[in-house]
Design a protein around this motif. Sequence first.
Motif, PDB file in Angstrom:
ATOM      1  N   ARG A 161       0.837  -1.207   0.000  1.00 15.17           N
ATOM      2  CA  ARG A 161       0.000   0.000   0.000  1.00 15.17           C
ATOM      3  C   ARG A 161       0.869   1.254   0.000  1.00 15.17           C
ATOM      4  N   HIS A 162       0.471   2.240  -0.797  1.00 13.50           N
ATOM      5  CA  HIS A 162       1.129   3.549  -0.804  1.00 13.50           C
ATOM      6  C   HIS A 162       0.041   4.624  -0.839  1.00 13.50           C
ATOM      7  N   THR A 163       0.073   5.547   0.112  1.00 15.65           N
ATOM      8  CA  THR A 163      -0.898   6.645   0.092  1.00 15.65           C
ATOM      9  C   THR A 163      -0.165   7.979   0.146  1.00 15.65           C
ATOM     10  N   HIS A 164      -0.720   8.961  -0.545  1.00 14.99           N
ATOM     11  CA  HIS A 164      -0.140  10.302  -0.560  1.00 14.99           C
ATOM     12  C   HIS A 164      -1.286  11.300  -0.376  1.00 14.99           C
ATOM     13  N   THR A 165      -1.100  12.213   0.560  1.00 14.79           N
ATOM     14  CA  THR A 165      -2.192  13.114   0.929  1.00 14.79           C
ATOM     15  C   THR A 165      -2.263  14.356   0.051  1.00 14.79           C
ATOM     16  N   VAL A 166      -3.449  14.600  -0.505  1.00 20.47           N
ATOM     17  CA  VAL A 166      -3.780  15.896  -1.093  1.00 20.47           C
ATOM     18  C   VAL A 166      -5.152  16.262  -0.550  1.00 20.47           C
ATOM     19  N   SER A 167      -5.321  17.502  -0.197  1.00 21.60           N
ATOM     20  CA  SER A 167      -6.560  17.939   0.435  1.00 21.60           C
ATOM     21  C   SER A 167      -7.481  18.642  -0.552  1.00 21.60           C
ATOM     22  N   PHE A 168      -8.788  18.474  -0.351  1.00 18.04           N
ATOM     23  CA  PHE A 168      -9.795  19.145  -1.173  1.00 18.04           C
ATOM     24  C   PHE A 168      -9.653  20.664  -1.097  1.00 18.04           C
ATOM     25  N   THR A 169      -9.167  21.146   0.051  1.00 20.96           N
ATOM     26  CA  THR A 169      -9.096  22.594   0.268  1.00 20.96           C
ATOM     27  C   THR A 169      -7.832  23.217  -0.306  1.00 20.96           C
ATOM     28  N   GLU A 170      -6.843  22.404  -0.669  1.00 25.15           N
ATOM     29  CA  GLU A 170      -5.593  22.946  -1.201  1.00 25.15           C
ATOM     30  C   GLU A 170      -5.798  23.585  -2.561  1.00 25.15           C
ATOM     31  N   SER A 171      -5.034  24.613  -2.833  1.00 19.67           N
ATOM     32  CA  SER A 171      -5.088  25.244  -4.155  1.00 19.67           C
ATOM     33  C   SER A 171      -4.446  24.310  -5.174  1.00 19.67           C
ATOM     34  N   ALA A 172      -4.742  24.553  -6.447  1.00 22.57           N
ATOM     35  CA  ALA A 172      -4.177  23.729  -7.521  1.00 22.57           C
ATOM     36  C   ALA A 172      -2.652  23.799  -7.532  1.00 22.57           C
ATOM     37  N   SER A 173      -2.101  24.981  -7.219  1.00 17.30           N
ATOM     38  CA  SER A 173      -0.642  25.131  -7.227  1.00 17.30           C
ATOM     39  C   SER A 173       0.008  24.298  -6.123  1.00 17.30           C
ATOM     40  N   LEU A 174      -0.615  24.272  -4.939  1.00 16.50           N
ATOM     41  CA  LEU A 174      -0.073  23.469  -3.842  1.00 16.50           C
ATOM     42  C   LEU A 174      -0.180  21.983  -4.156  1.00 16.50           C
ATOM     43  N   LYS A 175      -1.306  21.596  -4.751  1.00 18.02           N
ATOM     44  CA  LYS A 175      -1.472  20.198  -5.133  1.00 18.02           C
ATOM     45  C   LYS A 175      -0.420  19.807  -6.174  1.00 18.02           C
ATOM     46  N   SER A 176      -0.194  20.672  -7.148  1.00 11.52           N
ATOM     47  CA  SER A 176       0.780  20.386  -8.204  1.00 11.52           C
ATOM     48  C   SER A 176       2.178  20.205  -7.629  1.00 11.52           C
TER      49      SER A 176
END
Length: 333
Positions: free
Chosen positions: A207-222
């Motif tokens: 298993r591998h998980t990586h966190t991205v949040s719904f509230t994060e901006s597109a730039s932070l997610k990128s």
Amino acid sequence: MRPKLTDVAKKAGVSKTTVSRVINNYGYISEKTRQRVYRAMKELNYQPNSLARSLHGKSTHLIGIIFPSIMNPFYAELVQRVEEKLFDAGYKIILCNSAQNKKKERDYLKMLIANQVDGIIAGTHNLGIEEYKNVGLPIVSFDRYLSETIPTVSCDNYQGGITATKELYEAGARHIYFLGNPHQSGNPTDKRLKGYCDEIDRLKLTRHTHTVSFTESASLKSFSIKELLSKSVADGIVCTDDLTALLVLQAARELGINVPNDLKVTGFDGTELVSTYHPELSTVVQPLEDIASVLINLLLERIKNPDEKLKQMEYVLPVTFKRSASIGQIFGQ
């Protein structure tokens, strides 16, 4: 100045009481008088006060819709379908964007109650709002557990997680990551992660998980996604939604990673907008039309029979999978 009831009565040549009876369909009124009042209302562009009607026990034919953001194509398309079906059923909507703001959602909830809407469809991302338990109105929830007395409608998130993982594996991926929120909190969408984990275990992979949040901006997610792709051995990624999957494809292009030869990607939602402008994305498709129909039918039934006990509290609709270039063509299919 906005026309008043007295203006309609004067123009129609009747009393205020007669106008009120016509609006509320109460008591005997001759058809000739009724049409005269309607003509006066139309000429003056008079709109009856929905709140005033509700105080007399009349339906406002208004439905409150509380969703996180209509900037997300999935919610925009779902709201459109819900609005169209409600309009055909004789209802209009009050749309509220709650985002990740509990105070904003509570204020919207109070406003909907004050305006005496006939019911509410909630697809909130804000958890722990106790007011939902004591609203006193028919409520149906989309993809979120709000209360043991509020029914929930969702797609089969668990099977979606399994299917996306299995598709990547069958396409040749062996280091499959889950990109989303790995912290489960008891909501239907958490089952996407559960489906991923169970399928990974069944395949005897890690298993591998990586966190991205719904509230994060597109730039932070990128930025976060580029770090993942640069430092990990990921050759397959299960994304929790289509927009995140598109950011992965963009990051891969910028880093010179070949999709699907070196990296295979799946999304989750399958909206018409994303499918039209990004046909290359393989994704789990939610049955938007069916979801909208079940939400509305369930809500209208609760409005009609508010005291009737529901036969079930969770409605799960099947998903499908759209296979495309982001995972490549599977041999023999």
